[in-house]
Write an enzyme that holds these catalytic residues in place. Structure first.
Site, PDB file in Angstrom:
ATOM      1  N   LYS A 250       0.837  -1.217   0.000  1.00  0.00           N
ATOM      2  CA  LYS A 250       0.000   0.000   0.000  1.00  0.00           C
ATOM      3  C   LYS A 250       0.870   1.264   0.000  1.00  0.00           C
ATOM      4  O   LYS A 250       0.633   2.197  -0.755  1.00  0.00           O
ATOM      5  CB  LYS A 250      -0.903   0.059   1.259  1.00  0.00           C
ATOM      6  CG  LYS A 250      -1.855  -1.099   1.423  1.00  0.00           C
ATOM      7  CD  LYS A 250      -2.793  -0.889   2.604  1.00  0.00           C
ATOM      8  CE  LYS A 250      -2.139  -0.880   3.959  1.00  0.00           C
ATOM      9  NZ  LYS A 250      -1.624  -2.169   4.439  1.00  0.00           N
TER      10      LYS A 250
ATOM     11  N   ARG B 140      -0.261  -9.097  13.583  1.00  0.00           N
ATOM     12  CA  ARG B 140      -0.872  -8.063  12.730  1.00  0.00           C
ATOM     13  C   ARG B 140      -1.712  -8.707  11.628  1.00  0.00           C
ATOM     14  O   ARG B 140      -2.771  -8.208  11.265  1.00  0.00           O
ATOM     15  CB  ARG B 140       0.213  -7.166  12.133  1.00  0.00           C
ATOM     16  CG  ARG B 140       0.848  -6.247  13.184  1.00  0.00           C
ATOM     17  CD  ARG B 140       2.154  -5.658  12.706  1.00  0.00           C
ATOM     18  NE  ARG B 140       2.013  -4.741  11.601  1.00  0.00           N
ATOM     19  CZ  ARG B 140       2.987  -4.465  10.735  1.00  0.00           C
ATOM     20  NH1 ARG B 140       4.166  -5.052  10.847  1.00  0.00           N
ATOM     21  NH2 ARG B 140       2.793  -3.601   9.783  1.00  0.00           N
TER      22      ARG B 140
ATOM     23  N   ARG C 199      11.789  -6.367   5.721  1.00  0.00           N
ATOM     24  CA  ARG C 199      11.698  -4.945   5.356  1.00  0.00           C
ATOM     25  C   ARG C 199      12.594  -4.071   6.244  1.00  0.00           C
ATOM     26  O   ARG C 199      12.651  -4.243   7.452  1.00  0.00           O
ATOM     27  CB  ARG C 199      10.236  -4.517   5.499  1.00  0.00           C
ATOM     28  CG  ARG C 199       9.961  -3.069   5.265  1.00  0.00           C
ATOM     29  CD  ARG C 199       8.492  -2.832   5.047  1.00  0.00           C
ATOM     30  NE  ARG C 199       7.658  -3.144   6.204  1.00  0.00           N
ATOM     31  CZ  ARG C 199       6.329  -3.005   6.185  1.00  0.00           C
ATOM     32  NH1 ARG C 199       5.713  -2.611   5.093  1.00  0.00           N
ATOM     33  NH2 ARG C 199       5.622  -3.290   7.266  1.00  0.00           N
TER      34      ARG C 199
ATOM     35  N   ARG D  80      11.508  -1.921  11.566  1.00  0.00           N
ATOM     36  CA  ARG D  80      10.400  -1.457  12.401  1.00  0.00           C
ATOM     37  C   ARG D  80      10.183  -2.459  13.526  1.00  0.00           C
ATOM     38  O   ARG D  80      10.228  -3.668  13.287  1.00  0.00           O
ATOM     39  CB  ARG D  80       9.122  -1.383  11.542  1.00  0.00           C
ATOM     40  CG  ARG D  80       8.815  -0.019  11.042  1.00  0.00           C
ATOM     41  CD  ARG D  80       7.705  -0.039  10.043  1.00  0.00           C
ATOM     42  NE  ARG D  80       6.431  -0.553  10.570  1.00  0.00           N
ATOM     43  CZ  ARG D  80       5.291  -0.518   9.891  1.00  0.00           C
ATOM     44  NH1 ARG D  80       5.257  -0.007   8.677  1.00  0.00           N
ATOM     45  NH2 ARG D  80       4.186  -0.989  10.416  1.00  0.00           N
TER      46      ARG D  80
ATOM     47  N   ARG E  67      -9.499   0.549   9.249  1.00  0.00           N
ATOM     48  CA  ARG E  67      -8.984  -0.797   9.487  1.00  0.00           C
ATOM     49  C   ARG E  67      -9.991  -1.690  10.192  1.00  0.00           C
ATOM     50  O   ARG E  67      -9.677  -2.832  10.528  1.00  0.00           O
ATOM     51  CB  ARG E  67      -7.732  -0.700  10.341  1.00  0.00           C
ATOM     52  CG  ARG E  67      -6.463  -0.749   9.515  1.00  0.00           C
ATOM     53  CD  ARG E  67      -5.328  -0.534  10.449  1.00  0.00           C
ATOM     54  NE  ARG E  67      -4.157  -1.283  10.164  1.00  0.00           N
ATOM     55  CZ  ARG E  67      -3.056  -0.726   9.682  1.00  0.00           C
ATOM     56  NH1 ARG E  67      -3.034   0.538   9.347  1.00  0.00           N
ATOM     57  NH2 ARG E  67      -1.972  -1.447   9.539  1.00  0.00           N
TER      58      ARG E  67
END
Ligand code: AMP
Length: 211
Positions: free
Chosen positions: A13, A168, A127, A157, A88
């Site tokens: 996204k 998540r 990532r 992160r 969300r």
């Protein structure tokens, strides 16, 4: 042009939003980025957010709604915006609908980027972000935490650790996936398959936006 991106963590996204910012010159509103900015500021609220976000849980609906409504009503969003990471859950989707009605805003496109969960786990855990710029790296390209990037350096992160990524994704399945039907019923949902070629995907998105 008012656009919304839907999809599980790591589906792309953010990458697609950044491509549209360049192409159309409209701003991105990413609730995750806004929350991380608050954490960076070192405020008491930021400390509370850090604790919630490091587990992969959602922060309160009221807080994210107030962040989004503040941004959406700013002048820079007058010609359009790209929403990324909001709504969300169904309650947030309904609040956003009310906000749009109140402000006379028409949501025109909702893009759902569909990627298998196994791929998302690999992508998120690999990532790496830069401390100063928008660059998104990945360990599968040989990059490592601490590598230099322009003025900053790459880091992972906190919520991209494997355990949290799995949480998540579960939260996405339970709370965010039901929104798909909400937008499908409005007739503005476009389902896209997110592979490993972000340029091909952005080409498909552009074609829809130009049609
Ligand atoms: P993201 O950068 O979009 O993956 O978001 C990172 C984290 O920020 C999420 O795991 C949540 O803890 C929090 N967050 C972001 N957007 C929302 C939202 N719309 N509602 C609740 N929590 C959110």
């Amino acid at each position: 042009m008012n656009i919304l991106f839907l999809g599980a963590p790591g589906c792309g996204k953010g990458t697609q939003s950044k491509k549209l910012i360049k192409e159309y010159g409209i701003p991105q509103i990413s609730t995750g980025d806004l929350l991380r900015e608050e954490i960076k500021s070192g405020s008491t609220l930021g400390e509370e957010l850090q604790e919630i976000m490091s587990t992969g849980k959602f922060v309160s609906d009221d807080l994210v709604l107030s962040l989004v409504s503040k941004k959406i009503t700013q002048d820079e969003c007058k010609s359009g915006f790209i929403l990324d990471g909001y709504p969300r859950n169904i309650s947030q989707a309904k609040s956003l609908d009310l906000l749009f009605t109140e402000k006379n805003i028409n949501l025109e496109y909702v893009f759902l980027i569909d990627v298998p969960f196994s791929t998302l786990i690999e992508r998120c855990t690999g990532r790496l972000l830069c401390t100063t710029c928008d660059y998104i790296g990945n360990t599968d390209r040989g990059e490592k935490i601490g590598d230099k990037c322009e003025e900053g350096e790459l880091y992972q992160r906190e919520d991209d650790k494997e355990e949290t990524v799995k949480n998540r994704l579960n939260v996405y399945k339970e709370q965010t996936a039901p929104i798909i039907e909400f937008y499908e019923n409005k007739g503005i949902l476009h389902k896209m398959i997110g592979g490993n070629d972000p340029d091909a995907l952005s080409g498909k998105i552009s074609t829809i936006l130009k049609s």
